[in-house]
Design a protein around this motif. Structure first.
Motif, PDB file in Angstrom:
ATOM      1  N   SER A  31     -15.203  -9.367  31.376  1.00 60.20           N
ATOM      2  CA  SER A  31     -15.893 -10.417  32.787  1.00 60.20           C
ATOM      3  C   SER A  31     -15.642 -11.307  33.022  1.00 60.20           C
ATOM      4  CB  SER A  31     -17.859 -10.355  32.287  1.00 60.20           C
ATOM      5  OG  SER A  31     -17.890 -10.425  31.250  1.00 60.20           O
ATOM      6  N   VAL A  32     -15.085 -12.216  34.101  1.00 62.14           N
ATOM      7  CA  VAL A  32     -14.025 -13.316  34.073  1.00 62.14           C
ATOM      8  C   VAL A  32     -15.657 -14.186  34.154  1.00 62.14           C
ATOM      9  CG1 VAL A  32     -13.634 -15.168  35.957  1.00 62.14           C
ATOM     10  CG2 VAL A  32     -12.233 -12.743  35.155  1.00 62.14           C
ATOM     11  N   GLU A  33     -15.662 -15.214  33.468  1.00 62.06           N
ATOM     12  CA  GLU A  33     -16.535 -16.265  33.035  1.00 62.06           C
ATOM     13  C   GLU A  33     -16.786 -17.455  34.368  1.00 62.06           C
ATOM     14  OE1 GLU A  33     -19.701 -15.820  30.782  1.00 62.06           O
ATOM     15  OE2 GLU A  33     -18.878 -14.669  30.124  1.00 62.06           O
ATOM     16  N   ALA A  34     -18.079 -17.874  34.874  1.00 56.58           N
ATOM     17  CA  ALA A  34     -18.278 -18.523  35.828  1.00 56.58           C
ATOM     18  C   ALA A  34     -18.167 -19.861  35.383  1.00 56.58           C
ATOM     19  CB  ALA A  34     -19.869 -18.303  36.509  1.00 56.58           C
ATOM     20  N   ASN A  35     -18.080 -20.827  36.213  1.00 58.82           N
ATOM     21  CA  ASN A  35     -17.787 -22.832  35.568  1.00 58.82           C
ATOM     22  C   ASN A  35     -18.708 -23.184  36.027  1.00 58.82           C
ATOM     23  OD1 ASN A  35     -14.515 -22.009  35.938  1.00 58.82           O
ATOM     24  ND2 ASN A  35     -15.007 -22.562  38.381  1.00 58.82           N
ATOM     25  N   SER A  36     -19.003 -23.573  34.657  1.00 60.91           N
ATOM     26  CA  SER A  36     -19.958 -24.593  34.379  1.00 60.91           C
ATOM     27  C   SER A  36     -20.489 -25.214  36.217  1.00 60.91           C
ATOM     28  CB  SER A  36     -19.621 -25.251  33.670  1.00 60.91           C
ATOM     29  OG  SER A  36     -20.864 -26.386  33.675  1.00 60.91           O
ATOM     30  N   GLY A 295     -14.256  -1.535  33.352  1.00 57.12           N
ATOM     31  CA  GLY A 295     -14.670  -2.867  34.041  1.00 57.12           C
ATOM     32  C   GLY A 295     -15.659  -4.256  34.624  1.00 57.12           C
ATOM     33  N   PHE A 296     -16.440  -5.153  34.513  1.00 51.91           N
ATOM     34  CA  PHE A 296     -16.703  -5.594  35.324  1.00 51.91           C
ATOM     35  C   PHE A 296     -16.060  -7.586  35.618  1.00 51.91           C
ATOM     36  CE2 PHE A 296     -19.662  -7.488  38.303  1.00 51.91           C
ATOM     37  CZ  PHE A 296     -21.063  -8.107  37.502  1.00 51.91           C
ATOM     38  N   SER A 501     -29.243 -15.641  38.030  1.00 57.56           N
ATOM     39  CA  SER A 501     -28.285 -15.780  38.190  1.00 57.56           C
ATOM     40  C   SER A 501     -26.812 -15.184  37.771  1.00 57.56           C
ATOM     41  CB  SER A 501     -28.592 -17.343  37.361  1.00 57.56           C
ATOM     42  OG  SER A 501     -28.548 -16.955  35.822  1.00 57.56           O
ATOM     43  N   LEU A 502     -25.895 -15.741  38.034  1.00 60.43           N
ATOM     44  CA  LEU A 502     -24.794 -15.529  37.742  1.00 60.43           C
ATOM     45  C   LEU A 502     -24.363 -15.561  36.299  1.00 60.43           C
ATOM     46  CD1 LEU A 502     -21.560 -14.046  38.325  1.00 60.43           C
ATOM     47  CD2 LEU A 502     -20.748 -16.426  38.122  1.00 60.43           C
ATOM     48  N   SER A 503     -24.743 -16.465  34.688  1.00 64.36           N
ATOM     49  CA  SER A 503     -24.949 -16.689  34.385  1.00 64.36           C
ATOM     50  C   SER A 503     -26.028 -15.048  33.591  1.00 64.36           C
ATOM     51  CB  SER A 503     -25.376 -17.853  33.389  1.00 64.36           C
ATOM     52  OG  SER A 503     -26.714 -18.136  33.919  1.00 64.36           O
ATOM     53  N   GLU A 504     -27.092 -15.000  33.944  1.00 64.44           N
ATOM     54  CA  GLU A 504     -27.834 -14.054  33.997  1.00 64.44           C
ATOM     55  C   GLU A 504     -27.253 -12.393  34.071  1.00 64.44           C
ATOM     56  OE1 GLU A 504     -32.030 -15.962  34.178  1.00 64.44           O
ATOM     57  OE2 GLU A 504     -30.971 -15.396  35.705  1.00 64.44           O
ATOM     58  N   TRP A 509     -25.611  -7.408  31.346  1.00 60.63           N
ATOM     59  CA  TRP A 509     -24.169  -6.670  31.613  1.00 60.63           C
ATOM     60  C   TRP A 509     -23.641  -6.287  29.889  1.00 60.63           C
ATOM     61  CZ3 TRP A 509     -18.659  -6.910  30.368  1.00 60.63           C
ATOM     62  CH2 TRP A 509     -17.854  -5.661  30.609  1.00 60.63           C
ATOM     63  N   ASN A 510     -23.510  -7.454  29.385  1.00 61.33           N
ATOM     64  CA  ASN A 510     -22.899  -7.390  27.479  1.00 61.33           C
ATOM     65  C   ASN A 510     -23.923  -6.628  26.808  1.00 61.33           C
ATOM     66  OD1 ASN A 510     -20.259  -8.765  27.313  1.00 61.33           O
ATOM     67  ND2 ASN A 510     -21.006 -10.479  28.539  1.00 61.33           N
ATOM     68  N   ALA A 511     -25.492  -6.619  27.395  1.00 59.55           N
ATOM     69  CA  ALA A 511     -26.515  -6.667  26.600  1.00 59.55           C
ATOM     70  C   ALA A 511     -26.186  -5.207  26.947  1.00 59.55           C
ATOM     71  CB  ALA A 511     -27.617  -7.283  26.773  1.00 59.55           C
ATOM     72  N   ARG A 512     -25.794  -4.608  28.216  1.00 60.53           N
ATOM     73  CA  ARG A 512     -26.397  -3.546  28.145  1.00 60.53           C
ATOM     74  C   ARG A 512     -25.138  -2.255  28.052  1.00 60.53           C
ATOM     75  NH1 ARG A 512     -30.723  -2.646  32.645  1.00 60.53           N
ATOM     76  NH2 ARG A 512     -32.461  -4.357  32.524  1.00 60.53           N
ATOM     77  N   LYS A 513     -23.660  -2.504  28.078  1.00 61.05           N
ATOM     78  CA  LYS A 513     -23.028  -2.027  28.468  1.00 61.05           C
ATOM     79  C   LYS A 513     -22.502  -1.001  27.532  1.00 61.05           C
ATOM     80  CE  LYS A 513     -19.755  -5.454  25.858  1.00 61.05           C
ATOM     81  NZ  LYS A 513     -18.238  -6.127  26.483  1.00 61.05           N
ATOM     82  N   ALA A 514     -23.027  -0.990  26.298  1.00 55.82           N
ATOM     83  CA  ALA A 514     -22.821   0.318  25.170  1.00 55.82           C
ATOM     84  C   ALA A 514     -23.855   0.839  25.545  1.00 55.82           C
ATOM     85  CB  ALA A 514     -22.931  -0.398  23.939  1.00 55.82           C
TER      86      ALA A 514
END
Length: 532
Positions: A31-36, A295-296, A501-504, A509-514
């Motif tokens: 995933s592409v992380e959002a800018n701060s 991918g996301f 939010s985008l960070s949420e 996604w990272n927590a559930r993708k498995a």
């Protein structure tokens, strides 16, 4: 737009870019992380935001001075962003301003940055005055203009008189019209004094986003003191009362909008919510599919989207694309699913879009469609998947539908095709819908409501036998959130997350993708996020 038949409708259009499958070697997606979104220093601010000249800071400790500089910069950012929003609305034709002024207005809530919420219904004279005030405040932060007097000094005050040899301002013990002493005050002209309540709510060691933002709101409030609009000062006091806080500010906007444009806190809260605003996202989850995780990616340019679409094609197919404006630039969010069959990716105006659909329909299925404005044109973006071996039928595509039209076709084709994607948009003041069908069985429920609880209850009832495959969340003209769901028969339903939010969203996604498969994402951006 007029409904023609199952496959097309009449919309003006012209050619755009087509990109068909061009497989390339794939590597694992990320995933592409959002800018701060933190603007604690000038180096972390948007590149087009002007520098912030800091006033002289007196009577403060070194820690207080460092904190004030961060809060002052953020206050400048809030006001600068609010000024850009007002400039954008009032730069357009008068016929468009009413709609933009009211956009993002949600009845019963305070957190969306709609001018309608803080300054009442659209009125050309009031809008111009509010814009003038915000523009002057922004110029004060930038110390620009001979007429707009800037803030020369920021001071840290004390609740008791200082010693004779100390230069410390005295903060009053109470503030008429408010509970307790003031957080800050602006006197004399050009001097803002911060008081103990301001510092009681500050964190000098590791201030977080919320803490700095609330401190910035106090400073924005003070910035509007001694600021005149059309020969009249912005102030706290109106009639026999001071109008501090959200309830009184909202009351002014609803009942006395001519006062609201002269009230400090209306500007402070409006700028605060415009400055803090970030898009919200929804995610629809399904049963875990074998073979790994798709991918996301978020905040992609068109070129980045195409590159990834090519790169992942051998082992994944693009399933969902969401497009939106961010800081005036078009961005894309995309969801891939594991498997073969990656098809075409196409964006164009309608005539060429319908032509390409007819060209591809015998070998590929349209599985996702987006509609969006580009200048004065309606653009359509389509994601295709290669047909399964032995698949029979071409599916269908209908645009320009009313809700009744969509429901009628959904019922009519249920024995031959299932509805796979719905998009909604407003054209000519009317809400319209696009429907995408795939040939085959499995047509599930189609449901639209403005009641969140009713939607959740419906989904819960359908979960054992139907999977939610598409979700739309949008605002209607009455200021209510609307929820539209589309289901497919054959699998049990997964979960849905809303208002992330985008960070949420990335965290989920990272927590559930498995254990789960991301099926669809939905993005909602208020007007401040759409303009540059």
């Amino acid at each position: 737009m007029k409904l023609r038949d199952l496959f097309s409708c009449i919309v003006a259009g012209s050619v755009s870019l087509v990109l068909l499958i061009d497989p390339a070697l794939s590597s694992a997606p990320a995933s592409v992380e959002a800018n701060s979104s933190s603007f604690g220093g000038q180096e972390n601010s948007p590149p087009d935001m002007p520098d912030t000249p800091f006033p002289d800071i007196k009577g403060c400790s070194s820690a207080q001075e460092a904190y004030l500089k961060k809060a002052w910069r953020r206050a400048h950012y809030f006001t600068w962003r609010a000024d850009k929003l007002m400039d954008y609305i009032l730069s357009l034709d008068e016929s468009q301003r009413d709609d933009l002024w009211n956009r993002d207005y949600v009845a019963g809530t305070t957190t969306l940055p709609s001018p309608r919420k803080w300054f009442g219904s659209y009125n050309s004279d009031r809008a111009q005055k509010a814009r003038e005030a915000i523009d002057k405040a922004r110029k004060r932060f930038e110390q620009k203009g001979a007429i707009v007097k800037g803030i020369r000094t920021l001071r840290c005050g004390s609740p008791i008189a200082p010693k004779a040899d100390e230069h410390t301002d005295v903060c009053p013990g109470k503030n008429v019209g408010a509970d307790g002493p003031p957080s800050a005050y602006h006197a004399p002209v050009g001097v803002i004094v911060t008081c103990p309540p301001f510092w009681d709510n500050a964190d000098l060691t590791s201030p977080d986003f919320d803490t700095l933002s609330h401190s910035a709101r106090y400073l924005v409030h003070e910035m509007f003191h001694w600021l005149s609009v059309d020969g009249k000062y912005v102030t706290d006091f109106h009639g026999e009362d001071k109008y501090y806080g959200v309830p009184k500010s909202l009351s002014l906007a609803e009942t006395k909008p001519d006062w609201a444009i002269y009230n400090n806190d209306n500007y402070a809260w409006f700028s605060y919510y415009v400055g803090r605003y970030e898009p919200s996202y929804s995610a629809v989850w399904g049963e875990k599919e074998p073979g790994g995780s798709g991918g996301f990616f978020v905040d992609l340019s068109w070129e980045e989207l195409v590159s990834l679409w090519n790169k992942l094609a051998p082992n994944q197919y693009l399933n969902d694309v969401e497009t939106y404006m961010k800081n005036g630039e078009r961005k894309y969010m995309a969801v891939w699913r594991v498997g073969k069959g990656s098809g075409a990716l196409w964006a164009s105006e309608w005539d060429d879009f319908a032509r390409k659909w007819n060209e591809l329909k015998t070998t590929q299925d349209l599985i996702d469609i987006e509609i969006y404005r580009s200048g004065d044109k309606w653009m359509h973006l389509g994601v295709y998947k290669v047909k399964e071996p032995g698949a029979v039928g071409d599916g269908g595509l209908l645009a320009g539908l009313s809700w009744d039209d969509l429901v009628s076709k959904w019922k009519q084709f249920t024995d031959a095709a299932y509805l796979v994607d719905v998009e909604t948009y407003v054209d000519g003041g009317k809400r319209k819908f696009i429907g995408v069908w795939r040939a085959g069985k499995g047509n599930g429920a189609l449901y639209w409501t403005s009641n969140r609880q009713e939607f959740d209850n419906t989904k819960k009832q359908l979960n054992p036998t139907q999977q939610l495959i598409d979700f739309e969340k949008f605002l209607s003209s009455d200021g209510k959130w609307n929820y539209l769901g589309l289901w497919h028969v054959g699998k049990s339903g997964g979960s849905i997350d809303q208002s992330l939010s985008l960070s949420e969203l990335l965290k989920e996604w990272n927590a559930r993708k498995a254990t789960q498969t991301l099926l669809k994402v939905e993005e909602y951006s208020a007007l401040p996020a759409r303009i540059k």
